[in-house]
Design an enzyme around this catalytic site. Structure first.
Site, short mmCIF file in Angstrom:
data_model
loop_
_atom_site.label_atom_id
_atom_site.label_comp_id
_atom_site.label_asym_id
_atom_site.label_seq_id
_atom_site.Cartn_x
_atom_site.Cartn_y
_atom_site.Cartn_z
N ASP A 47 0.82 -1.20 0.00
CA ASP A 47 0.00 0.00 0.00
C ASP A 47 0.87 1.27 0.00
O ASP A 47 1.79 1.39 0.82
CB ASP A 47 -0.86 -0.03 1.27
CG ASP A 47 -1.92 1.04 1.31
OD1 ASP A 47 -2.89 0.93 0.55
OD2 ASP A 47 -1.78 1.98 2.12
N GLU A 79 1.48 -0.66 -5.02
CA GLU A 79 0.44 0.28 -5.42
C GLU A 79 1.13 1.64 -5.65
O GLU A 79 0.86 2.62 -4.95
CB GLU A 79 -0.62 0.42 -4.32
CG GLU A 79 -1.84 1.23 -4.73
CD GLU A 79 -2.44 2.07 -3.60
OE1 GLU A 79 -1.78 2.30 -2.59
OE2 GLU A 79 -3.58 2.49 -3.76
C1 GLC Z 1 -4.40 2.88 -0.60
C2 GLC Z 1 -5.62 2.02 -0.37
C3 GLC Z 1 -6.73 2.90 0.11
C4 GLC Z 1 -6.30 3.55 1.41
C5 GLC Z 1 -4.99 4.30 1.25
C6 GLC Z 1 -4.39 4.64 2.58
O1 GLC Z 1 -4.59 3.77 -1.64
O2 GLC Z 1 -5.94 1.31 -1.53
O3 GLC Z 1 -7.93 2.21 0.26
O4 GLC Z 1 -7.30 4.43 1.85
O5 GLC Z 1 -4.03 3.54 0.56
O6 GLC Z 1 -3.92 3.49 3.21
#
Ligand code: GLC
Length: 543
Positions: free
Chosen positions: A209, A271
């Site tokens: 993340d 991500e």
């Molecule tokens: C990422 C997750 C999202 C979350 C953010 C903070 O983008 O996919 O759902 O709110 O990180 O952790």
């Protein structure tokens, strides 16, 4: 014109299809209205039947659930909402029996404010080792009453919250999600141990993340163009001090070494919202992430020129470093593709969702385009990500009442941004009742829209259903080895088409039905019109 060569006999993550499970909305086994790990285990057969290679579980760790579990208070435990560590072990065991790999979410940029590290930091003195786990700073202004810098939270409002003792702490997301200080070697140690904890439990990898947020420029200087970019960045401008700092690469290298010290092909998907993709490619060099999400592709929407340029940019960038692209159209943070393509909506529009007062999407048109987009995507070589419910053709829920909304974006902006709940609604299994088989309780944590009833999994048995289209295309993709295949464009007129191995994938962006490529028709996203490819339809043809 971009060309991509086939990569054969390679590791699974180069070509696999990974299905994202959002635990709270997948299936509820204990009748409390909230999905759980046992609910996933009980229903994994349906996912194996779909024909995917792996699942990715969004967070199920101990958490106060201020950001649906992306606020972790114990990285080495399961939240009682979702079950126990024993339930987790059973899930992994069942998944492996079904030949599904299991990836889990790792949230390293921030913890929950209820994490013992943060609680200890609060109790400790300024400048103490406990505070050094996070970013604590004195404020600006005469009495330090102004935040230490101008950074904004992704969820709205300032990225700093002040404590009673006068110091401020940094949170790029909700105030309940303090950012960890990755300059501190102790954090590196903590996370190495977390990685090993789960790898020892036999997981196949991590979805990481917000990795692009982990490094912060020394001294935490102001965001140079906060007025135009807000919490984010602008591609043509210099990198802001909280995104894509070079210091993060060494961390990912050390994690890769840990993964490689375990047997099997364990993988990490970042991500990483890093653009342009040439820059993102640096994140998937052979000793860093195995994959990163291709958000350029997701952001292209269903616009021909944007799509062509996103695909070209992807192959050019990722081939350079020998990494696969990961094609993706949906996840729990963006408007579902049925509704995105049913109107003029970006990934999140301005509001992270579609509210009841917005112009409503045309979901019938959206479904036609969404099915076509999926078929177009699944023909591409590389890895692909699917998000639970898209195989049912679920639309965004655009009419959730304020009292049901849970996304912190909604509260942090006093409802001005409706947030992401509309994509996170519990999925329907069996038509009937208030939740179509999601839970035995009278209601689920978020209500479903009426349209979900007829889209329930048990209703989608005919060959023309969305579910059957997903199954048939995933089967073909695997039989024909398209994930490991090649790529070259074959036409860019009203019909846009490319060839992967001996399959042509064609989509009609025009208004009139068009001639199909000559060959054996394998599958279409909607019925043909007197043998021709109708507008908004994709076909796979073997040549
Ligand atoms: C990422 C997750 C999202 C979350 C953010 C903070 O983008 O996919 O759902 O709110 O990180 O952790």
């Amino acid at each position: 014109m971009v060309q991509h060569e086939a990569v054969t006999g390679s590791e699974w993550w180069r070509s696999g299809v990974i299905y994202q499970i959002y635990p709270r909305s997948f299936a509820d086994s204990n009748g409390d209205g909230m999905g759980d790990l046992a609910g996933i285990t009980q229903n994994l057969d349906a996912i194996a039947e779909l024909g995917v290679d792996a699942i990715w579980l969004s967070p199920f760790y101990s958490s106060p659930q201020k950001d649906a579990g992306y606020d972790v208070s114990d990285y080495k435990n399961v939240d009682p909402l979702f079950g126990t560590l024993a339930d987790f072990d059973s899930l992994v065991e069942r998944a492996h029996e079904l030949n599904l790999r299991v990836m889990i979410d790792l949230v390293p940029n921030h913890t929950s404010d209820q994490h013992s590290w943060f609680q200890q930091a609060l109790a400790a003195a300024e400048g103490s080792p406990a505070r050094n786990y996070y970013h604590f700073k004195d404020g600006r202004g005469k009495d330090g009453e102004l935040p230490p810098n101008n950074w904004q939270s992704m969820f709205g409002g300032p990225a700093w919250t002040r404590l009673e003792d006068g110091q401020w702490y940094l949170h790029l997301f909700d105030s309940s999600q303090p950012d960890l200080n990755w300059e501190n070697p102790a954090i590196h140690k903590e996370f190495e141990s977390i990685l090993r904890f789960w790898l020892d439990r036999d997981i196949d990898g991590f979805r990481v993340d917000q990795p692009h947020a982990m490094g912060k420029a020394a001294g935490l200087p102001d965001h140079p163009y906060v007025e135009t970019a807000g919490a984010g960045f602008i591609e043509e401008e210099p990198d802001p001090p909280m995104w894509f700092q070079d210091s993060v690469h060494e961390i990912f290298r050390s994690w890769r070494r840990i993964l490689e010290s375990y047997p099997g092909d364990r993988a990490m998907c970042g991500e990483a919202y890093v653009l342009p993709l040439k820059k993102m490619a640096l994140w998937v060099r052979p000793d860093e992430f195995h994959q990163t999400f291709n958000f350029r592709f997701l952001d292209a929407g269903w616009d021909k020129a944007a799509l062509v340029s996103a695909i070209n940019e992807s192959f050019e960038a990722f081939d350079e470093v020998g990494a696969p692209s990961t094609w993706v159209l949906n996840n729990h943070d963006v408007i579902r593709h049925v509704s995105r393509f049913g109107g003029d909506f970006g990934r999140t529009t301005a509001s992270d969702g579609i509210g009841p007062d917005a112009v409503q999407p045309d979901n019938a048109l959206g479904l036609l385009k969404a099915r076509a987009a999926t078929l177009f995507m699944l023909g591409l070589p590389g890895a692909s990500y699917l998000y639970q419910g898209e195989e049912l053709g679920l639309p965004e829920h655009t009419n959730i009442s304020p009292e049901h909304r849970q996304d912190p974006t909604f509260t942090r902006t006093s409802g001005q941004r409706v947030g992401r709940d509309g994509a996170r609604v519990p999925i329907p299994w069996m038509k009937g009742g208030t939740t179509n088989g999601f839970t035995s309780a009278n209601s689920a944590w978020l209500p479903q829209p009426e349209s979900f009833a007829d889209l329930s999994r048990d209703q989608q048995t005919s060959a023309d259903s969305t579910l059957e289209m997903y199954k048939a295309s995933l089967k073909l993709r695997s039989e024909l080895g398209l994930g490991e295949g090649s790529f070259s464009w074959t036409s860019n007129d009203a019909v846009l088409s490319y060839q992967n191995k001996n399959v042509i994938v064609a989509h009609n962006f025009g208004e009139d039905s068009a001639k199909l490529p000559v060959g054996q028709l394998l599958i279409t996203s909607a019925p043909l019109n007197s043998g021709k490819l109708p507008a908004n339809v994709t076909a796979w043809v073997k040549v």
